[in-house]
Design a protein around this motif. Structure first.
Motif, PDB file in Angstrom:
ATOM      1  N   ASP A   1       0.844  -1.195   0.000  1.00 41.28           N
ATOM      2  CA  ASP A   1       0.000   0.000   0.000  1.00 41.28           C
ATOM      3  C   ASP A   1       0.883   1.250   0.000  1.00 41.28           C
ATOM      4  O   ASP A   1       2.112   1.157  -0.157  1.00 41.28           O
ATOM      5  CB  ASP A   1      -0.996  -0.022   1.168  1.00 41.28           C
ATOM      6  CG  ASP A   1      -0.319   0.096   2.527  1.00 41.28           C
ATOM      7  OD1 ASP A   1       0.899   0.332   2.587  1.00 41.28           O
ATOM      8  OD2 ASP A   1      -1.035  -0.049   3.540  1.00 41.28           O
ATOM      9  N   SER A   2       0.272   2.419   0.164  1.00 43.15           N
ATOM     10  CA  SER A   2       1.044   3.661   0.050  1.00 43.15           C
ATOM     11  C   SER A   2       2.102   3.764   1.151  1.00 43.15           C
ATOM     12  O   SER A   2       3.192   4.283   0.920  1.00 43.15           O
ATOM     13  CB  SER A   2       0.112   4.875   0.100  1.00 43.15           C
ATOM     14  OG  SER A   2      -0.508   4.978   1.370  1.00 43.15           O
TER      15      SER A   2
ATOM     16  N   VAL B   1       0.595  -0.622  -8.071  1.00 42.74           N
ATOM     17  CA  VAL B   1       0.866   0.535  -7.210  1.00 42.74           C
ATOM     18  C   VAL B   1       2.106   1.293  -7.700  1.00 42.74           C
ATOM     19  O   VAL B   1       2.116   2.527  -7.769  1.00 42.74           O
ATOM     20  CB  VAL B   1       1.014   0.086  -5.733  1.00 42.74           C
ATOM     21  CG1 VAL B   1       1.600   1.194  -4.870  1.00 42.74           C
ATOM     22  CG2 VAL B   1      -0.336  -0.351  -5.186  1.00 42.74           C
TER      23      VAL B   1
ATOM     24  N   LEU C   1       1.083   3.070 -11.151  1.00 44.63           N
ATOM     25  CA  LEU C   1       0.184   4.224 -11.003  1.00 44.63           C
ATOM     26  C   LEU C   1       0.927   5.430 -10.430  1.00 44.63           C
ATOM     27  O   LEU C   1       0.687   6.566 -10.835  1.00 44.63           O
ATOM     28  CB  LEU C   1      -0.992   3.876 -10.088  1.00 44.63           C
ATOM     29  CG  LEU C   1      -2.068   2.972 -10.687  1.00 44.63           C
ATOM     30  CD1 LEU C   1      -3.016   2.505  -9.593  1.00 44.63           C
ATOM     31  CD2 LEU C   1      -2.834   3.695 -11.782  1.00 44.63           C
ATOM     32  N   THR C   2       1.820   5.186  -9.492  1.00 42.86           N
ATOM     33  CA  THR C   2       2.536   6.285  -8.836  1.00 42.86           C
ATOM     34  C   THR C   2       3.781   6.705  -9.622  1.00 42.86           C
ATOM     35  O   THR C   2       4.510   7.605  -9.189  1.00 42.86           O
ATOM     36  CB  THR C   2       2.977   5.886  -7.418  1.00 42.86           C
ATOM     37  OG1 THR C   2       3.780   4.706  -7.505  1.00 42.86           O
ATOM     38  CG2 THR C   2       1.782   5.618  -6.514  1.00 42.86           C
TER      39      THR C   2
ATOM     40  N   ARG D   1      -8.233  -3.722  -7.091  1.00 41.78           N
ATOM     41  CA  ARG D   1      -8.520  -2.307  -6.837  1.00 41.78           C
ATOM     42  C   ARG D   1      -9.113  -2.126  -5.448  1.00 41.78           C
ATOM     43  O   ARG D   1      -8.767  -1.206  -4.705  1.00 41.78           O
ATOM     44  CB  ARG D   1      -9.510  -1.771  -7.885  1.00 41.78           C
ATOM     45  CG  ARG D   1      -8.846  -1.172  -9.105  1.00 41.78           C
ATOM     46  CD  ARG D   1      -9.873  -0.458  -9.964  1.00 41.78           C
ATOM     47  NE  ARG D   1     -10.778  -1.405 -10.596  1.00 41.78           N
ATOM     48  CZ  ARG D   1     -12.083  -1.232 -10.719  1.00 41.78           C
ATOM     49  NH1 ARG D   1     -12.663  -0.152 -10.249  1.00 41.78           N
ATOM     50  NH2 ARG D   1     -12.821  -2.137 -11.329  1.00 41.78           N
TER      51      ARG D   1
ATOM     52  N   ILE E   1      -6.583  -2.267  -2.527  1.00 48.92           N
ATOM     53  CA  ILE E   1      -5.801  -1.034  -2.360  1.00 48.92           C
ATOM     54  C   ILE E   1      -6.676   0.068  -1.765  1.00 48.92           C
ATOM     55  O   ILE E   1      -6.305   0.731  -0.794  1.00 48.92           O
ATOM     56  CB  ILE E   1      -5.202  -0.575  -3.716  1.00 48.92           C
ATOM     57  CG1 ILE E   1      -4.265  -1.650  -4.285  1.00 48.92           C
ATOM     58  CG2 ILE E   1      -4.447   0.752  -3.549  1.00 48.92           C
ATOM     59  CD1 ILE E   1      -3.838  -1.406  -5.721  1.00 48.92           C
TER      60      ILE E   1
ATOM     61  N   GLU F   1      -6.176   1.869   1.930  1.00 50.12           N
ATOM     62  CA  GLU F   1      -5.835   3.292   2.016  1.00 50.12           C
ATOM     63  C   GLU F   1      -6.881   4.065   2.823  1.00 50.12           C
ATOM     64  O   GLU F   1      -6.554   4.893   3.673  1.00 50.12           O
ATOM     65  CB  GLU F   1      -5.708   3.904   0.616  1.00 50.12           C
ATOM     66  CG  GLU F   1      -4.600   3.313  -0.246  1.00 50.12           C
ATOM     67  CD  GLU F   1      -3.199   3.499   0.332  1.00 50.12           C
ATOM     68  OE1 GLU F   1      -3.014   4.361   1.220  1.00 50.12           O
ATOM     69  OE2 GLU F   1      -2.297   2.763  -0.090  1.00 50.12           O
TER      70      GLU F   1
ATOM     71  N   ARG G   1      -0.707  13.349  -7.997  1.00 53.27           N
ATOM     72  CA  ARG G   1       0.367  12.356  -7.929  1.00 53.27           C
ATOM     73  C   ARG G   1       1.651  13.022  -7.448  1.00 53.27           C
ATOM     74  O   ARG G   1       2.088  14.016  -8.033  1.00 53.27           O
ATOM     75  CB  ARG G   1       0.602  11.731  -9.304  1.00 53.27           C
ATOM     76  CG  ARG G   1       1.663  10.633  -9.268  1.00 53.27           C
ATOM     77  CD  ARG G   1       2.170  10.250 -10.640  1.00 53.27           C
ATOM     78  NE  ARG G   1       1.207   9.524 -11.434  1.00 53.27           N
ATOM     79  CZ  ARG G   1       0.659   9.974 -12.550  1.00 53.27           C
ATOM     80  NH1 ARG G   1       0.978  11.163 -13.009  1.00 53.27           N
ATOM     81  NH2 ARG G   1      -0.198   9.243 -13.204  1.00 53.27           N
TER      82      ARG G   1
ATOM     83  N   LEU H   1      -3.748   7.354  -4.930  1.00 56.77           N
ATOM     84  CA  LEU H   1      -4.254   6.020  -5.295  1.00 56.77           C
ATOM     85  C   LEU H   1      -5.774   5.957  -5.138  1.00 56.77           C
ATOM     86  O   LEU H   1      -6.471   5.395  -5.981  1.00 56.77           O
ATOM     87  CB  LEU H   1      -3.586   4.946  -4.430  1.00 56.77           C
ATOM     88  CG  LEU H   1      -2.114   4.678  -4.744  1.00 56.77           C
ATOM     89  CD1 LEU H   1      -1.489   3.786  -3.664  1.00 56.77           C
ATOM     90  CD2 LEU H   1      -1.947   4.029  -6.119  1.00 56.77           C
TER      91      LEU H   1
ATOM     92  N   SER I   1      -7.396   7.755  -7.916  1.00 55.88           N
ATOM     93  CA  SER I   1      -7.171   7.058  -9.191  1.00 55.88           C
ATOM     94  C   SER I   1      -8.048   5.823  -9.339  1.00 55.88           C
ATOM     95  O   SER I   1      -8.492   5.502 -10.431  1.00 55.88           O
ATOM     96  CB  SER I   1      -5.712   6.585  -9.305  1.00 55.88           C
ATOM     97  OG  SER I   1      -4.834   7.652  -9.201  1.00 55.88           O
TER      98      SER I   1
END
Lengths: 109, 144
Positions: free
Chosen positions: A55-56, A87, A90-91, B36, B39, B43, B93, B112, B115
């Motif tokens: 994850d982030s 991930v 996308l980033t 999807r 994630i 988050e 981003r 994220l 998105s």
């Protein structure tokens, strides 16, 4: 976080044994990886074959490790599973790291 | 329908996310949607644990999801601090260029979310944060 280290000449392969690098495990992951700076190898391949989820927070930790290594060590990634790949893509962090299809490929590169 | 209330802890979030993904996989067999969703849920929920409740594991998070032909509708309620300015952070981003020393270590989460989720909304209702989003079943896998 469980990370298995193996030395292949000048390359240190660090294989994450956990299936997730997420908010709950990011700090432990970063600490383990930064501790590798005491090893003599200058090239670290992070083998992510077991990691199904990033994850982030996990991504932030991977970036933080690379920043900690600075000019002393390089960090490369290997064996990205679909969510990890997504991930990173996308980033746009997939452009920042050298990425290998597997740890074996990294060793041959 | 999937409803559960958890304590505000990163470990409980892990468990909830795993169970929602199992539920979603069983009912849709849609791998892209599941990826999807994993994630987005992580988050959304980790953000509540870390920011709304400031990692104090005393709060609770009420999670509610409805699966329809359109996709998965998610509603999350917590009684932690409101979002700054009572609105959602934007989803810009973080810059991925420039020298390694200037690379971002954070700010990826909201990017994220914006998105990967559709119809992301937030409301402060009395003392409660209500966050809603939709994961369209037909959304292409690569929204770039």
């Amino acid at each position: 976080m469980a990370i298995t280290k193996s030395v292949h000449g000048e390359i240190l392969v660090a294989r994450v044994e956990d299936s997730r690098i997420d908010a709950a495990g990011a700090v432990s992951f970063k600490d383990e990886m930064v501790a590798l700076m005491s090893e003599p190898q200058k090239r670290v391949v992070l083998d992510l074959q077991n990691v199904e989820f990033l994850d982030s927070s996990g991504l932030g930790a991977v970036v933080a490790v690379m920043k900690a290594y600075g000019a002393e060590m390089t960090l490369e990634l290997a064996a990205l599973n679909p969510i990890v790949e997504k991930v990173l893509r996308l980033t746009r962090m997939d452009k920042v790291f050298r990425i290998h299809s597997s740890a074996d490929t990294a060793l041959a590169a | 329908m999937f409803t559960r209330t958890i304590k505000s802890s990163l470990v409980e979030v892990r468990g909830l996310v795993a169970d929602v993904i199992t539920f979603l996989d069983r009912h849709t067999r849609n791998v892209c949607l599941c990826q999807r969703a994993e994630i987005v849920l992580a988050e959304l929920l980790n953000n509540i644990v870390e920011h709304a409740y400031g990692n104090a594991e005393t709060g609770s998070i009420a999670f509610h999801a409805i699966l329809s032909e359109a996709g998965l509708g998610i509603t999350v309620r917590d009684t932690g601090r409101p979002m700054p300015g009572n609105s959602l952070p934007d989803g810009v981003r973080p810059a991925a260029d420039g020298p390694v020393s200037s690379l971002p270590e954070g700010g990826f989460g909201w990017f994220l979310l914006h998105s990967l989720a559709q119809d992301l909304r937030y409301e402060r209702q009395q003392q409660t944060n209500v966050t809603f989003c939709m994961l369209d079943i037909s959304q292409p896998d690569n929204p770039e």
